[in-house]
Design an enzyme around this catalytic site. Structure first.
Site, PDB file in Angstrom:
ATOM      1  N   TYR A 183     -34.859   2.013 -31.046  1.00  0.00           N
ATOM      2  CA  TYR A 183     -33.564   1.915 -30.369  1.00  0.00           C
ATOM      3  C   TYR A 183     -33.533   0.709 -29.432  1.00  0.00           C
ATOM      4  CZ  TYR A 183     -29.454   3.284 -27.663  1.00  0.00           C
ATOM      5  OH  TYR A 183     -28.229   3.306 -27.052  1.00  0.00           O
ATOM      6  N   VAL A 230     -25.169   7.751 -19.690  1.00  0.00           N
ATOM      7  CA  VAL A 230     -23.768   8.170 -19.674  1.00  0.00           C
ATOM      8  C   VAL A 230     -23.646   9.435 -20.524  1.00  0.00           C
ATOM      9  CG1 VAL A 230     -21.399   7.579 -20.310  1.00  0.00           C
ATOM     10  CG2 VAL A 230     -22.921   5.810 -19.383  1.00  0.00           C
ATOM     11  N   ASN A 236     -18.618  -0.109 -30.278  1.00  0.00           N
ATOM     12  CA  ASN A 236     -19.238   1.024 -29.609  1.00  0.00           C
ATOM     13  C   ASN A 236     -20.068   1.899 -30.546  1.00  0.00           C
ATOM     14  OD1 ASN A 236     -19.394   3.345 -27.533  1.00  0.00           O
ATOM     15  ND2 ASN A 236     -18.316   4.283 -29.257  1.00  0.00           N
ATOM     16  N   LYS A 277     -30.876  -2.619 -29.471  1.00  0.00           N
ATOM     17  CA  LYS A 277     -30.051  -3.034 -28.343  1.00  0.00           C
ATOM     18  C   LYS A 277     -30.481  -4.401 -27.812  1.00  0.00           C
ATOM     19  CE  LYS A 277     -27.307   0.423 -28.473  1.00  0.00           C
ATOM     20  NZ  LYS A 277     -25.906   0.223 -28.902  1.00  0.00           N
TER      21      LYS A 277
END
Length: 302
Positions: A152, A185, A88, A156
């Site tokens: 980013y 989130v 994570n 990913k």
């Protein structure tokens, strides 16, 4: 430091500082009877988690020595097995592609990509011993043109591609790999490493769009961290099903949750043009077009 009870499943989660997804996942796994090994670069921030029975360890996923020390401690605590590894720990990176500082980009790759690779390699023996599950927290950014987030998005995207291959390599050993395609989130990730546009940036014309983009993930269909964690943990704890039935009944290869996740998944069936158009307008890049046209008009008048 307490350890797992006989027969109790174990999970190691990286990046568990309170307020983020990692912390929420720790609490949810704990609530479901799994022994949690929570990690952070500074384990002092995990004191409340240790107080309720979790194991807390220091871990910097960018440091080989830190990973090895953590591995050895986990092996002692669990008897050489690990049921779940949740990668994570992550770092946000919002900057126009034309303004990127490559040294800064390298730091993001160290955490978001190389850290994931190093953890999977280091803990593979413990996962093989338990025929465990690796959960790599990726993002919708892996497949969307997230304006001002090229670095980013690249990290990913790399995690998604790496995980897909890792899944096949570990299949003979009974280890499964899940990629969490995470939407917006609630977390602390957008509050860290606040970047600014350099004075000579070609995007100074629409500086307000960039400023708005810095906190986009926390202000657009943002899902509560606890709700996201409940869905992910519930899926991770499902029984194993054959490949063709996983998406409906068992632990998914690709887990989609968080704000925008359903819409992005749906949009992938129509081709990249739909996501390109949607993100372009959502961020407001059409405003830049208008500004540039006005600049050209003014030049013609002078």
């Amino acid at each position: 430091m307490s350890g797992p009870k006989p027969g109790q499943k174990t999970v190691l989660i990286t990046g568990c500082t309170p307020g983020g997804i990692g912390h929420a996942l720790c609490m949810e796994f704990h609530a479901n009877g799994v022994h949690v090994i929570a990690t952070a670069r500074n384990p002092a921030v995990l004191s409340e988690m240790a107080a309720i029975g979790m194991t807390t360890l220091a871990l910097d996923v960018t440091k080989k020595e830190s990973i090895k020390t953590c591995h050895d401690e986990v092996a002692k605590i669990t008897g050489g097995k690990l049921d779940f590894l949740v990668n994570n720990a992550g770092r946000t990176h919002t900057h126009p592609a034309t303004d990127l500082d490559i040294d800064d980009v390298r730091e993001t790759f160290e955490t978001n990509v190389f850290g994931v690779m190093a953890m999977c390699a280091a803990f593979s023996d413990l996962l093989i011993n338990s025929k465990g599950l690796i959960i790599n927290i990726a993002s919708l950014a892996a497949i969307t043109p997230y304006v001002f987030g090229s670095a980013y998005c690249a990290t990913k995207g790399a995690v998604a591609s790496y995980s897909r291959t890792l899944r096949l390599e570990l299949k003979p050993f009974g280890v499964r790999v899940m990629v969490a395609m995470t939407g917006t989130v609630r977390s602390q990730i957008a509050s860290k490493t606040h970047r600014t546009l350099p004075p000579n940036s070609i995007y100074q014309r629409v500086k307000e769009l960039f400023e708005k983009r810095l906190t986009f993930s926390q202000n657009n269909a943002t899902v509560k961290t606890e709700d996201y964690a409940k869905k992910l943990v519930a899926n991770a704890l499902k029984p194993e099903w054959p490949l063709i039935l996983r998406s409906w009944f068992g632990r998914a290869d690709w887990f989609w949750a968080g704000g925008w996740a359903g819409k992005v998944w749906f949009a992938t069936w129509f081709g990249e043009w739909l996501l390109d158009t949607a993100l372009y307008r959502l961020i407001g890049m059409n405003k830049l077009e208008k500004v540039l046209r006005e600049e050209q008009r003014q030049k013609k008048l002078t």
